[in-house]
Scaffold this motif. Structure first.
Motif, PDB file in Angstrom:
ATOM      1  N   LYS A   1       0.825  -1.221   0.000  1.00 47.59           N
ATOM      2  CA  LYS A   1       0.000   0.000   0.000  1.00 47.59           C
ATOM      3  C   LYS A   1       0.851   1.260   0.000  1.00 47.59           C
ATOM      4  O   LYS A   1       0.381   2.330   0.320  1.00 47.59           O
ATOM      5  CB  LYS A   1      -0.899   0.009   1.233  1.00 47.59           C
ATOM      6  CG  LYS A   1      -2.053  -0.941   1.148  1.00 47.59           C
ATOM      7  CD  LYS A   1      -3.237  -0.280   0.443  1.00 47.59           C
ATOM      8  CE  LYS A   1      -4.185  -1.270  -0.217  1.00 47.59           C
ATOM      9  NZ  LYS A   1      -4.662  -2.308   0.659  1.00 47.59           N
ATOM     10  N   GLY A   2       2.128   1.156  -0.253  1.00 46.72           N
ATOM     11  CA  GLY A   2       2.955   2.360  -0.253  1.00 46.72           C
ATOM     12  C   GLY A   2       4.236   2.105   0.481  1.00 46.72           C
ATOM     13  O   GLY A   2       4.909   1.117   0.263  1.00 46.72           O
ATOM     14  N   SER A   3       4.539   2.981   1.411  1.00 46.89           N
ATOM     15  CA  SER A   3       5.859   2.949   2.013  1.00 46.89           C
ATOM     16  C   SER A   3       5.870   2.252   3.366  1.00 46.89           C
ATOM     17  O   SER A   3       4.931   2.373   4.140  1.00 46.89           O
ATOM     18  CB  SER A   3       6.309   4.391   2.187  1.00 46.89           C
ATOM     19  OG  SER A   3       7.576   4.402   2.749  1.00 46.89           O
ATOM     20  N   ALA A   4       6.960   1.547   3.644  1.00 45.72           N
ATOM     21  CA  ALA A   4       7.149   0.967   4.982  1.00 45.72           C
ATOM     22  C   ALA A   4       8.042   1.893   5.794  1.00 45.72           C
ATOM     23  O   ALA A   4       8.535   1.528   6.840  1.00 45.72           O
ATOM     24  CB  ALA A   4       7.772  -0.413   4.871  1.00 45.72           C
ATOM     25  N   ASP A   5       8.228   3.114   5.266  1.00 46.99           N
ATOM     26  CA  ASP A   5       9.104   4.084   5.930  1.00 46.99           C
ATOM     27  C   ASP A   5       8.429   4.757   7.120  1.00 46.99           C
ATOM     28  O   ASP A   5       9.079   5.347   7.957  1.00 46.99           O
ATOM     29  CB  ASP A   5       9.479   5.208   4.958  1.00 46.99           C
ATOM     30  CG  ASP A   5      10.480   4.751   3.922  1.00 46.99           C
ATOM     31  OD1 ASP A   5      11.103   3.697   4.127  1.00 46.99           O
ATOM     32  OD2 ASP A   5      10.632   5.455   2.912  1.00 46.99           O
ATOM     33  N   TYR A   6       7.113   4.729   7.138  1.00 43.94           N
ATOM     34  CA  TYR A   6       6.379   5.402   8.213  1.00 43.94           C
ATOM     35  C   TYR A   6       5.033   4.698   8.406  1.00 43.94           C
ATOM     36  O   TYR A   6       4.590   3.926   7.532  1.00 43.94           O
ATOM     37  CB  TYR A   6       6.136   6.886   7.881  1.00 43.94           C
ATOM     38  CG  TYR A   6       5.553   7.092   6.501  1.00 43.94           C
ATOM     39  CD1 TYR A   6       4.191   6.991   6.287  1.00 43.94           C
ATOM     40  CD2 TYR A   6       6.384   7.359   5.415  1.00 43.94           C
ATOM     41  CE1 TYR A   6       3.660   7.145   5.028  1.00 43.94           C
ATOM     42  CE2 TYR A   6       5.864   7.512   4.132  1.00 43.94           C
ATOM     43  CZ  TYR A   6       4.499   7.402   3.953  1.00 43.94           C
ATOM     44  OH  TYR A   6       3.974   7.531   2.692  1.00 43.94           O
TER      45      TYR A   6
END
Ligand code: DP6
Length: 365
Positions: free
Chosen positions: A191-196
């Motif tokens: 679903k997008g980023s695992a950064d935040y």
């Protein structure tokens, strides 16, 4: 190609001359809550990226308050003064220094400031509640607030919290989730980023909106193996791939249970996650056990009670022996009675902290 968050934050890093920073002390501060994972983050890749998505519930009472007084550094390189619960030589100081050093890549102005950081937990260290999530998120929020003040422009709330979650993650993975209230997701790479982290999108059934979490403190001593060491042991764990698949499946299923108001399914998944976490510790190469006989007795009683009395109550475990007892408001009267009559006698004199779903961090200054 889309820029990574890492590149974006480096490109956007605030460049400010030391002489442009005021020598008059200014203040920022945040109160940030503890969160408890229902789908567990266990094991990570390079760059503090989790092996699997996790989902947590933010608590209401248990929190860290962090206040930073800052001003232009008197000398070329700024200094950091840290107090935890009013103690200046606390072992956390080292962790805080290493952390601030790490995030200077994105927030280089920190080099030009003298920082006076004061952090207080409102729960005793002896409660055995993991404080890295609330502590690192309160610190990350505060330094991102300093950046905002120096820029003299306000970021939108969405961008501000995203950045604070990114910075909190670099301090402790689970801290990325303390930035939001309710149910929070981190590490869903599809679903997008695992950064935040970000708040769980979609609808939550009303029965899950106000969930209670009574934390039964079985043992308050420090863990024999830290979470960081535990994450490392996932690298060559014989069940690593199976765990990643299990977590992804449980992550999808718990979202459905939360939307449908299906407590039975919720309990099944939550307990499977808690037991799998400890199962992974037990079965890692240098296996270890954080549960004790009281933990197991409490778990058995909860399961028996649920079956017999048909009350919606379940549990989860953190990386330790304490039991987080979860139940909706509708069952509060019955479950509190059950705790008093049947659980407390298993470990008389134990502390129980009654908490519930919280709304997320609060700005203090
Ligand atoms: C079992 O976030 O404490 O609580 O990223 O190394 O700081 P680091 O680890 P940490 O690990 C938390 C593990 C857990 C599960 C969870 O909170 O998801």
């Amino acid at each position: 190609m889309m820029k990574s968050m890492h590149e974006k934050y480096i490109n956007d890093a605030l460049s400010i001359e030391r002489k442009e920073i005021s020598s008059i002390p200014k203040i920022v501060g945040w109160e940030s809550p503890v969160n408890i994972a229902l789908i567990k983050y266990w094991g990570k890749k390079e760059g503090q990226i989790p092996l699997n998505p996790s989902l947590s519930m933010t608590l209401s009472h248990a929190h860290t308050r962090t206040i930073i007084h800052y001003r232009r550094a008197a000398a070329k390189n700024g200094t950091i003064h840290f107090k935890f619960n009013a103690q200046s030589d606390h072992p956390f100081s080292k962790h805080v220094n290493t952390y601030l050093e790490k995030i200077k890549t994105y927030l280089p102005f920190l080099n030009d400031l003298d920082l006076y950081i004061e952090s207080i937990n409102n729960f005793p260290h002896s409660a055995g509640i993991a404080s890295s999530a609330s502590g690192m998120s309160a610190l990350a929020l505060s330094v991102v607030s300093i950046e905002q003040k120096l820029r003299e422009t306000d970021l939108s709330d969405e961008i501000f919290f995203q950045k604070a979650s990114y910075m909190a993650r670099l301090g402790s993975g689970s801290a990325s989730r303390s930035l939001y209230g309710g149910y929070v997701v981190w590490g869903d790479e599809d679903k997008g980023s695992a950064d935040y982290a970000y708040p769980l999108p979609g609808k939550i059934h009303e029965s899950f909106i106000h969930m209670h979490n009574s934390i039964f403190i079985v043992d308050s001593s420090s863990k024999v193996v830290s979470s960081s060491k535990g994450h490392e042991r996932m690298q060559d764990h014989p069940y690593k791939e199976a765990r990643i698949q299990q977590a992804n499946k449980n992550f999808r299923s718990i979202k459905e249970a939360l939307e449908d108001g299906n407590f039975e399914r919720f309990a099944e998944i939550t307990e499977e996650e808690a037991m799998s976490l400890h199962g992974l510790m037990l079965s890692s190469k240098k296996g270890y056990m954080l549960l004790n006989d009281t933990t197991l007795a409490i778990i058995n009683k909860i399961r028996e009670y649920r079956k017999k009395e048909k009350q919606p109550v379940t549990f989860t475990l953190d990386a330790g022996p304490n039991v987080h007892i979860l139940y909706p408001s509708s069952a509060k009267g019955y479950v509190r009675q059950f705790i008093d009559k049947e659980l407390i006698p298993l470990s008389p004199g134990s502390q129980i902290i009654h908490d519930f779903t919280g709304k997320g961090p609060v700005k203090l200054h």
